[in-house]
Design an enzyme around this catalytic site. Structure first.
Site, PDB file in Angstrom:
ATOM      1  N   ASP A   1       0.846  -1.201   0.000  1.00  0.00           N
ATOM      2  CA  ASP A   1       0.000   0.000   0.000  1.00  0.00           C
ATOM      3  C   ASP A   1       0.875   1.242   0.000  1.00  0.00           C
ATOM      4  O   ASP A   1       2.084   1.164   0.120  1.00  0.00           O
ATOM      5  CB  ASP A   1      -0.790   0.071   1.306  1.00  0.00           C
ATOM      6  CG  ASP A   1      -1.923  -0.905   1.332  1.00  0.00           C
ATOM      7  OD1 ASP A   1      -2.352  -1.328   0.266  1.00  0.00           O
ATOM      8  OD2 ASP A   1      -2.364  -1.217   2.445  1.00  0.00           O
ATOM      9  N   LYS A  16      -2.930   2.853  -2.347  1.00  0.00           N
ATOM     10  CA  LYS A  16      -4.199   3.549  -2.222  1.00  0.00           C
ATOM     11  C   LYS A  16      -3.920   4.971  -1.771  1.00  0.00           C
ATOM     12  O   LYS A  16      -3.260   5.181  -0.764  1.00  0.00           O
ATOM     13  CB  LYS A  16      -5.057   2.873  -1.160  1.00  0.00           C
ATOM     14  CG  LYS A  16      -5.474   1.483  -1.530  1.00  0.00           C
ATOM     15  CD  LYS A  16      -6.209   0.863  -0.362  1.00  0.00           C
ATOM     16  CE  LYS A  16      -6.697  -0.513  -0.725  1.00  0.00           C
ATOM     17  NZ  LYS A  16      -7.311  -1.182   0.429  1.00  0.00           N
TER      18      LYS A  16
END
Ligand code: SAH
Length: 421
Positions: free
Chosen positions: A208, A230
Site C-alpha cells: 500500500d 491507495k
C-alpha cells in the site's frame, strides 16, 4: 580445540545408538538434543538429574545405573562424555578412540574428537546454523545469539530458491503461502520481527501507500513488488483485484507478503483478504502490526488512555457513525481517514453532545518526514486544519488526552498550529 582441526558436518543420528556417559545437567542437555534428532540414547551414570530420570522413566532412554565400565560404548555411533571427572572422561575418550567412534569430551575439548557447536534452528524454514569459535564456547554462543536475532528479525535472506515451475525441492508442486503483515505506521523500526522475517523470504510483496515502504529497499532485486497504492479517495486497484492477486501469486507457488499499513485488522480489510485466500485453499498467516490509531497519537505525546483523564478509547472512521459512540470527556475518540470531512465530523460530535471546547489534535504523517500536529477544539479545528493545509494521511484525536501532547501548551498560548514536537 583448534578450528584448523575441525571438519564441520551434520550427522543423521535417527535410530542410531549414541552413548552419553554422565548424568548431570550437561549430559541432560546433550540427551535432549540427541532425542530431538531421533537418536537412540544410552546413558551411563550412577545418578541422574530429575529431567534425565523422567526420560528414563518414560522409556525414552536406556539407563545403565552405575559408573562407566568397558563395553558401555559397544554399538555406539557417537559418544558424549560429561561425567565431571576428568579421569573418567579421559578413559571414555580413549575407549571411543580405540573403537574409532567420535567422542565429545565436556571436560577437555583438546582430548575430544568431536565438538558440539552453538546451534540455532528455524525448523519451519529448514535452517540450522552451527557456530564453532575455537577455544571460546561463550563467544560461539554470543555469535549464535546474534545470528539467531538477525534471522528472527528477518535481516538475513531466508528466501527459498525453487524452480520456476513452482515445485519445491522439498516435495512436489505446492502453492505458496500468504502472510498479511501489519507494517506499522511507517517507521521501519515499528514492524514486528515476525513481519520482517516473512518479508525476508517473500517472493512477492504487495504494498500500500501507507506502511514501512522503506523496507522495500531491503528486498532482493528479483523479489516482485506489486504496488496497489491507495491514495485518499482514490483506489487504483480495487479490493477484489488485490484479493485475486494474492491468490494468483500463491497458486503459482510463490510466497506472498501483503504488507499493510498499521494493523491488518484495523480498517485494513485484512479479513477480506484472509477470506479470499482461505476460499482458494491457501495457507494464510496474519501478523499483527502497530496500528496508527494508537501509535500516531503517541508520536506527538498523546496517550489514548491516561489515568484520571481517559478511561477508554474508540477507533472510528470519520463518518456520521461518530455520533453513536460513548460520549464523555474521559472517552477518547480516534478517527482514521477522512481529514477532508473534518468540519462535518466535528459538527456531528458537537450535535451529539460533546462540548465545542473539547480538545482535538490532527496528526499528519506520523513517524514520517511530514509529521505535524495541529491542535484546536471541536469548535475551531476544521478552520485551523484548513488554514494549516492539513493533508492525508492523518489521525484525529478528540478528548482531554490531547492536552497531554507536547505541543498543546504552546498551541493554547499562541493559538498556532504546532509542528513536530
Ligand atoms: N490498518 C491501518 C489503518 C488503515 S486506514 C492501521 O491500523 O493503522 C488508513 C488511515 O490510517 C489513514 O487515512 C490515516 O487516518 C491512518 N494512518 C495510517 N498511517 C498513518 C500515519 N503514518 N500517519 C497518520 N495517519 C496514518
Amino acid at each position: 580445540m583448534d578450528v584448523s582441526d575441525l571438519y564441520p558436518l551434520g550427522l543423521r543420528v535417527r535410530g542410531r545408538l549414541v552413548v552419553v556417559v554422565g548424568g548431570g545437567p550437561v549430559a541432560g542437555r546433550r540427551v535432549r538434543g540427541l532425542l530431538d534428532a531421533g537418536a537412540q540414547v544410552r546413558v551411563v551414570a550412577p545418578g541422574l538429574t530429575d529431567h534425565l530420570a523422567a526420560l528414563v522413566a518414560d522409556g525414552a532412554v536406556e539407563h545403565r545405573a552405575r559408573e562407566y565400565a568397558p563395553g558401555d560404548l559397544d554399538g555406539a555411533w557417537l559418544v558424549h562424555t560429561a561425567t565431571g571427572v576428568p579421569a573418567v572422561d579421559a578413559a571414555v575418550a580413549d575407549a571411543a578412540d580405540a573403537a574409532r567412534t567420535f567422542c565429545v569430551v565436556a571436560s577437555d575439548a583438546a582430548a575430544a574428537t568431536a565438538w558440539v557447536p552453538a546451534v540455532t534452528e528455524l525448523p519451519e524454514e529448514q535452517v540450522t546454523v552451527a557456530v564453532h569459535a575455537g577455544r571460546d564456547p561463550r563467544r560461539a554462543v554470543r555469535l549464535r545469539d546474534g545470528i539467531a536475532a538477525a534471522l528472527e528479525a528477518g535481516e538475513l535472506p531466508l528466501r527459498r530458491f525453487r524452480p520456476s515451475d513452482g515445485s519445491r525441492d522439498d516435495g512436489g508442486p505446492s502453492p505458496g503461502r500468504v502472510a498479511l503483515v501489519g507494517g506499522g505506521p511507517g517507521a521501519p523500526g515499528l514492524v514486528t520481527g515476525r513481519g520482517r522475517r516473512l518479508l525476508a523470504r517473500a517472493d512477492v510483496v504487495v504494498v500500500d501507500r501507507l506502511g514501512p515502504r522503506s523496507l522495500l529497499t531491503t528486498l532482493a532485486d528479483d523479489v516482485e513488488v506489486v504496488d496497489v497504492g491507495k491514495t485518499s479517495g482514490n483506489h487504483p486497484v480495487p479490493q477484489e483485484r488485490i484479493n485475486e492477486l494474492l491468490v494468483e501469486h500463491a497458486l503459482a507457488g510463490r510466497d506472498v507478503v501483503r504488507l499493510k499499513g498499521g494493523d491488518p485488522y484495523v480498517f485494513g480489510r485484512g479479513g477480506e483478504e484472509l477470506a479470499a485466500c482461505r476460499a482458494a485453499g491457501i495457507d494464510v498467516e496474519v501478523v499483527p502490526g502497530v496500528t496508527s490509531a494508537v501509535s500516531v497519537p503517541a508520536a506527538v505525546g498523546i496517550p489514548v488512555t491516561h489515568r484520571g483523564v481517559a478511561a477508554g478509547f474508540s477507533v472510528l472512521t470519520a463518518h456520521e457513525a461518530v455520533a453513536h459512540v460513548p460520549g464523555g470527556a474521559d472517552h477518547t475518540l480516534v478517527l482514521l481517514m477522512g481529514v477532508t470531512r473534518l468540519a462535518r465530523t466535528a459538527e456531528v460530535l458537537v450535535t451529539a453532545g460533546r462540548p465545542a471546547s473539547t480538545p482535538v489534535a490532527v496528526v499528519e504523517d506520523g513517524y514520517g518526514p511530514r509529521q505535524r500536529a495541529t491542535f484546536g477544539t471541536l469548535g475551531d479545528i476544521a478552520g485551523r486544519a484548513a488554514a494549516a493545509g492539513v493533508q492525508p494521511p492523518a489521525v484525529t484525536v478528540v478528548g482531554d488526552v490531547v492536552r497531554l501532547a507536547a505541543g498543546w501548551a504552546s498551541h493554547s498560548a499562541d493559538g498556532q498550529a504546532v509542528s513536530r514536537p
